[in-house]
Design a protein around this motif. Structure first.
Motif, PDB file in Angstrom:
ATOM      1  N   SER A 175       0.861  -1.180   0.000  1.00 58.32           N
ATOM      2  CA  SER A 175       0.000   0.000   0.000  1.00 58.32           C
ATOM      3  C   SER A 175       0.900   1.232   0.000  1.00 58.32           C
ATOM      4  O   SER A 175       2.085   1.163   0.356  1.00 58.32           O
ATOM      5  CB  SER A 175      -0.901   0.012   1.233  1.00 58.32           C
ATOM      6  N   ARG A 194       0.855   3.684   1.978  1.00 61.20           N
ATOM      7  CA  ARG A 194       1.289   3.950   3.354  1.00 61.20           C
ATOM      8  C   ARG A 194       2.439   3.028   3.754  1.00 61.20           C
ATOM      9  O   ARG A 194       3.431   3.457   4.333  1.00 61.20           O
ATOM     10  CB  ARG A 194       0.112   3.795   4.325  1.00 61.20           C
ATOM     11  N   GLU A 195       2.321   1.736   3.419  1.00 61.87           N
ATOM     12  CA  GLU A 195       3.370   0.772   3.761  1.00 61.87           C
ATOM     13  C   GLU A 195       4.681   1.094   3.043  1.00 61.87           C
ATOM     14  O   GLU A 195       5.754   1.092   3.657  1.00 61.87           O
ATOM     15  CB  GLU A 195       2.935  -0.649   3.403  1.00 61.87           C
ATOM     16  N   ALA A 221       5.613   3.957   1.774  1.00 59.20           N
ATOM     17  CA  ALA A 221       6.128   5.232   2.283  1.00 59.20           C
ATOM     18  C   ALA A 221       6.894   5.013   3.585  1.00 59.20           C
ATOM     19  O   ALA A 221       7.961   5.600   3.796  1.00 59.20           O
ATOM     20  CB  ALA A 221       4.983   6.211   2.500  1.00 59.20           C
ATOM     21  N   GLN A 222       6.363   4.157   4.434  1.00 65.17           N
ATOM     22  CA  GLN A 222       7.032   3.867   5.697  1.00 65.17           C
ATOM     23  C   GLN A 222       8.370   3.166   5.454  1.00 65.17           C
ATOM     24  O   GLN A 222       9.383   3.512   6.055  1.00 65.17           O
ATOM     25  CB  GLN A 222       6.133   3.008   6.586  1.00 65.17           C
ATOM     26  N   VAL A 223       8.391   2.197   4.542  1.00 62.78           N
ATOM     27  CA  VAL A 223       9.629   1.474   4.214  1.00 62.78           C
ATOM     28  C   VAL A 223      10.683   2.440   3.665  1.00 62.78           C
ATOM     29  O   VAL A 223      11.861   2.358   4.024  1.00 62.78           O
ATOM     30  CB  VAL A 223       9.354   0.348   3.190  1.00 62.78           C
ATOM     31  N   GLY A 267      10.664   5.785   3.931  1.00 63.73           N
ATOM     32  CA  GLY A 267      10.846   7.000   4.722  1.00 63.73           C
ATOM     33  C   GLY A 267      10.450   8.255   3.971  1.00 63.73           C
ATOM     34  O   GLY A 267      11.096   9.295   4.080  1.00 63.73           O
ATOM     35  N   ASN A 299       6.910  10.664   2.317  1.00 64.25           N
ATOM     36  CA  ASN A 299       5.518  11.015   2.545  1.00 64.25           C
ATOM     37  C   ASN A 299       4.623  10.078   1.729  1.00 64.25           C
ATOM     38  O   ASN A 299       4.899   9.826   0.553  1.00 64.25           O
ATOM     39  CB  ASN A 299       5.303  12.476   2.108  1.00 64.25           C
ATOM     40  N   PRO A 300       3.537   9.571   2.319  1.00 61.96           N
ATOM     41  CA  PRO A 300       2.626   8.701   1.566  1.00 61.96           C
ATOM     42  C   PRO A 300       2.108   9.331   0.269  1.00 61.96           C
ATOM     43  O   PRO A 300       1.879   8.631  -0.713  1.00 61.96           O
ATOM     44  CB  PRO A 300       1.483   8.438   2.549  1.00 61.96           C
TER      45      PRO A 300
END
Length: 119
Positions: free
Chosen positions: A31, A33-34, A36-38, A40, A42-43
């Motif tokens: 996703s 969001r996922e 973006a987190q990996v 670093g 912004n989504p």
């Protein structure tokens, strides 16, 4: 990844994964969001990359299910286009350095032969 806007880099990386066979038609992507987190980031940056890939016919979003590589994704075209882009960059550098075609091809062959042995 190369320099340039992050969303473009994300799109190029998805294409590269497809070209190498690490992402196949029908595969589900992380996703926004996922990812973006990996990464670093912004989504919204990932959303922008996914929108670009969707417009190009590479991926599709299925409401409630996620984002997937399209079944008819242009994998061979993607690989060919990426090779042509790399070759064009090399050719431009050859011209800028005023190097003969023969020398450039010789250097390229040498580099290709040594890529695996230096890792």
């Amino acid at each position: 990844m190369e320099a340039g806007p992050i969303y473009v880099q994300i799109g190029e990386n998805v294409r590269r994964l497809m070209a190498r066979g690490e992402l196949n038609p029908g595969d589900k992507l992380l996703s926004a969001r996922e990812l973006a987190q990996v990464l670093g980031v912004n989504p919204n940056t990932v959303v922008h990359a996914y929108q670009m890939l969707e417009i190009e016919g590479v991926i599709e979003t299925r409401r409630g299910l996620g984002t997937f590589v399209r079944a008819d994704a242009p994998v061979r075209t993607t690989k060919q286009e990426m090779l042509q882009k790399a070759a064009k960059r090399y050719a431009q550098e050859i011209q800028a350095l005023d190097v003969s075609k023969e020398v450039a091809i010789s250097v390229l062959k040498e580099v290709i032969e040594n890529v695996g042995s230096t890792s």
